[in-house]
Write an enzyme that holds these catalytic residues in place. Sequence first.
Site, PDB file in Angstrom:
ATOM      1  CG  ASN A 101       1.860   3.063  -5.773  1.00  0.00           C
ATOM      2  OD1 ASN A 101       2.241   4.055  -6.396  1.00  0.00           O
ATOM      3  ND2 ASN A 101       2.491   1.903  -5.823  1.00  0.00           N
ATOM      4  CG  ASN A 161      -3.135  -1.468 -12.852  1.00  0.00           C
ATOM      5  OD1 ASN A 161      -3.076  -1.597 -11.620  1.00  0.00           O
ATOM      6  ND2 ASN A 161      -2.397  -2.203 -13.667  1.00  0.00           N
ATOM      7  N   GLY A 214       0.780  -1.237   0.000  1.00  0.00           N
ATOM      8  CA  GLY A 214       0.000   0.000   0.000  1.00  0.00           C
ATOM      9  C   GLY A 214       0.811   1.286   0.000  1.00  0.00           C
ATOM     10  CG  MET A 236      -0.722  -7.941  -6.360  1.00  0.00           C
ATOM     11  SD  MET A 236       0.020  -6.969  -7.679  1.00  0.00           S
ATOM     12  CE  MET A 236       1.197  -8.166  -8.285  1.00  0.00           C
ATOM     13  CD  GLU A 287       4.942   1.726  -8.893  1.00  0.00           C
ATOM     14  OE1 GLU A 287       4.694   0.918  -9.780  1.00  0.00           O
ATOM     15  OE2 GLU A 287       4.912   1.436  -7.675  1.00  0.00           O
ATOM     16  NE  ARG A 317      -9.868 -15.022 -12.361  1.00  0.00           N
ATOM     17  CZ  ARG A 317      -8.756 -14.622 -11.720  1.00  0.00           C
ATOM     18  NH1 ARG A 317      -8.660 -13.388 -11.285  1.00  0.00           N
ATOM     19  NH2 ARG A 317      -7.754 -15.433 -11.524  1.00  0.00           N
ATOM     20  CG  HIS A 360       2.210  -2.965 -15.357  1.00  0.00           C
ATOM     21  ND1 HIS A 360       1.912  -4.187 -14.780  1.00  0.00           N
ATOM     22  CD2 HIS A 360       3.209  -3.196 -16.242  1.00  0.00           C
ATOM     23  CE1 HIS A 360       2.698  -5.114 -15.311  1.00  0.00           C
ATOM     24  NE2 HIS A 360       3.489  -4.548 -16.205  1.00  0.00           N
TER      25      HIS A 360
END
Length: 215
Positions: A14, A107, A12, A90, A174, A65, A109
């Site tokens: 970010n 998102n 966490g 993830m 980031e 899922r 990446h």
Amino acid sequence: MKKIVVLISGSGSNLEAIAKACQNNTIPGSIELVISNQPNVKGLQRAEKYHLMTQTINHTDFASREDFDQALAEQVLSIEPDLVVLAGFMRILTEEFTNAFAGKLINIHPSLLPEYPGLDTHSQALANGDLMHGVTVNYVNNGLDSGPIIAQGALKIDPSQSEAKLIQRIHKIEHALFPKVIAEIAKGLISLQGASVKFEKDSHFGKNNMEFFNV
Ligand code: GRF
């Protein structure tokens, strides 16, 4: 004030960078909910430090899922968010989920997409002797790390440095880039129009969305 939901799975860092930017009004928005698919992760502790509402939806509690994504979507929808941020989340999301939040789902990446979608980006960049590595912020579509790119941050690889050091440098980018992109989305300077990213004329990223970072 834009309503933001952040999805996490781990550390966490970010999330914390985004929370700070909301707190000091760099981002004209507030994090209304943080959801983790993993219990007891550091990201949840960080969220509590910022007095954010948190929820754990453990994917192992669901048979499929689809069932997990449906439960996740219901919680996210209950907030009526303007923006849903995947910050180290993830899990691959189903088409039902990405369609439900199309244009509102972004998102981060850790690679210069389209190079290295998926996992283990840092080790691949090092193993291939790449000169550059970096991060990409993109709108999420139904493919894996293939959505329209909003912004990228690049660094020069030092081949004598360890993978851990490279990851640390990537995180620095980031933490600078992600809140900046989110701030512009919240201000209406960046949006998704069909399959393309639209930058308004005051957007910092409109002229050049690939920035080099000396970290
Ligand atoms: C980041 O490197 C992000 O690019 C990737 O997962 C990592 C999450 O780090 N998707 P953190 O949980 O924000 O510290």
